[in-house]
Scaffold this motif. Sequence first.
Motif, PDB file in Angstrom:
ATOM      1  N   ARG A 157     -32.306  59.573  18.244  1.00 25.46           N
ATOM      2  CA  ARG A 157     -33.013  59.146  19.449  1.00 25.46           C
ATOM      3  C   ARG A 157     -32.011  58.808  20.550  1.00 25.46           C
ATOM      4  NH1 ARG A 157     -38.104  57.730  20.609  1.00 25.46           N
ATOM      5  NH2 ARG A 157     -38.473  56.378  22.411  1.00 25.46           N
ATOM      6  N   ASN A 161     -32.607  58.929  29.561  1.00 27.60           N
ATOM      7  CA  ASN A 161     -33.438  60.120  29.760  1.00 27.60           C
ATOM      8  C   ASN A 161     -32.654  61.344  30.239  1.00 27.60           C
ATOM      9  OD1 ASN A 161     -32.920  59.370  32.386  1.00 27.60           O
ATOM     10  ND2 ASN A 161     -35.032  58.794  32.868  1.00 27.60           N
ATOM     11  N   ARG A 162     -31.368  61.183  30.439  1.00 29.67           N
ATOM     12  CA  ARG A 162     -30.500  62.351  30.722  1.00 29.67           C
ATOM     13  C   ARG A 162     -29.257  62.227  29.843  1.00 29.67           C
ATOM     14  NH1 ARG A 162     -26.902  64.160  35.296  1.00 29.67           N
ATOM     15  NH2 ARG A 162     -27.057  66.439  35.281  1.00 29.67           N
ATOM     16  N   LYS A 201     -38.921  71.503  24.771  1.00 30.74           N
ATOM     17  CA  LYS A 201     -39.703  70.320  24.424  1.00 30.74           C
ATOM     18  C   LYS A 201     -40.707  70.717  23.353  1.00 30.74           C
ATOM     19  CE  LYS A 201     -42.423  66.461  26.221  1.00 30.74           C
ATOM     20  NZ  LYS A 201     -42.982  65.791  27.421  1.00 30.74           N
ATOM     21  N   ALA A 250     -33.665  64.609  34.503  1.00 32.84           N
ATOM     22  CA  ALA A 250     -34.071  63.603  33.514  1.00 32.84           C
ATOM     23  C   ALA A 250     -35.219  64.146  32.672  1.00 32.84           C
ATOM     24  CB  ALA A 250     -34.477  62.321  34.217  1.00 32.84           C
ATOM     25  N   LEU A 251     -35.212  63.806  31.394  1.00 25.64           N
ATOM     26  CA  LEU A 251     -36.248  64.259  30.469  1.00 25.64           C
ATOM     27  C   LEU A 251     -37.306  63.171  30.298  1.00 25.64           C
ATOM     28  CD1 LEU A 251     -33.949  65.817  27.701  1.00 25.64           C
ATOM     29  CD2 LEU A 251     -34.985  66.964  29.682  1.00 25.64           C
ATOM     30  N   ALA A 252     -38.557  63.580  30.286  1.00 26.32           N
ATOM     31  CA  ALA A 252     -39.646  62.641  30.042  1.00 26.32           C
ATOM     32  C   ALA A 252     -39.640  62.226  28.573  1.00 26.32           C
ATOM     33  CB  ALA A 252     -40.978  63.284  30.408  1.00 26.32           C
ATOM     34  N   PRO A 253     -40.197  61.058  28.241  1.00 31.69           N
ATOM     35  CA  PRO A 253     -40.267  60.663  26.834  1.00 31.69           C
ATOM     36  C   PRO A 253     -40.952  61.743  25.997  1.00 31.69           C
ATOM     37  CG  PRO A 253     -40.854  58.824  28.242  1.00 31.69           C
ATOM     38  CD  PRO A 253     -40.741  60.019  29.146  1.00 31.69           C
ATOM     39  N   TYR A 256     -37.560  66.793  21.649  1.00 32.13           N
ATOM     40  CA  TYR A 256     -36.820  67.922  22.197  1.00 32.13           C
ATOM     41  C   TYR A 256     -35.915  68.530  21.122  1.00 32.13           C
ATOM     42  CZ  TYR A 256     -38.267  65.996  26.718  1.00 32.13           C
ATOM     43  OH  TYR A 256     -39.016  65.523  27.768  1.00 32.13           O
ATOM     44  N   ILE A 280     -36.532  61.300  23.080  1.00 31.40           N
ATOM     45  CA  ILE A 280     -36.246  60.442  24.228  1.00 31.40           C
ATOM     46  C   ILE A 280     -37.192  59.258  24.176  1.00 31.40           C
ATOM     47  CG2 ILE A 280     -36.201  60.224  26.726  1.00 31.40           C
ATOM     48  CD1 ILE A 280     -34.018  61.992  25.764  1.00 31.40           C
TER      49      ILE A 280
END
Length: 280
Positions: A157, A161-162, A201, A250-253, A256, A280
């Motif tokens: 984990r 977010n990036r 994702k 940035a990646l959303a929760p 991935y 994330i």
Amino acid sequence: MKRICLTAALSLALSVPAFAETLTLDSIIALCSTGIGDEAVIAKIKSSGTHFDLSTDQMIELKGKGVSGPVIAALLGGADGAPKPAAMSMDSPDAMVPHPSGVYLLMSMGSGARMQRIDPTVTNQSKTGGIFGYALTGGIASMSIKTAIQNETAKTRAAVNRPTFYFFFDESNPETARQITTFASGSTAAVSSPAEFTLIKMMKKDGRREARVGSANIGGVKTGVMDKDRIAFDYEMVRPGVFKVLPQAALAPGEYGFIYAISGGGSNGAMTARIFDFSI
């Protein structure tokens, strides 16, 4: 009688091997300055078992005082004259330190940072979606092909977010290149760049995660991650065989993974893939 004792003493002294001499950097410089040749100096280093953990400044100083590169290499390598390989690490945050090949997530800790190796998940389970629309339209509407992996969330984990990743390929550790590689995929082609991976994702569903890896319609079958499902990322080479990788945004929760080696060689014709998964 005295002559006999002297002869015996001399014979005894010659029969006892001398203790190996401990060399210093000054004595190495002195030997090299005599012009006796690198071979003789290196042989002396080997026989003495001398080893120096030289700093960069010391190496520069030795070179400036006439010590050749082969002699400096012998000093670094010890008695056998070969440089000792640097010890590998599984969690050092320094990309210059050797790591076993694989994908690593850079983790920020309260006391510093460390790298966490992501074990690849291999799947040979595939399923189809959109069958009703495919059948209803006579194959005009596409039917999706999905690959599934166990568990709804990854063991690794990211706290941001990036996140930052490091890819270590076999080229970074030539001495281990002949061993079984993390990136083995049943192909004779060597994996050597993050460009051969796709960041995707995954969707959570009924205790598993799914990723679309193909589609089929009346026009034919496509395999591989669809363009609209790809997440852009940047990468740069840190040193040969080592790359720093960052998502462009940035990646959303969610769930991935870096996916590669998609093929149809699974059991019962199932789609197979190797996914370095994280959340994330």
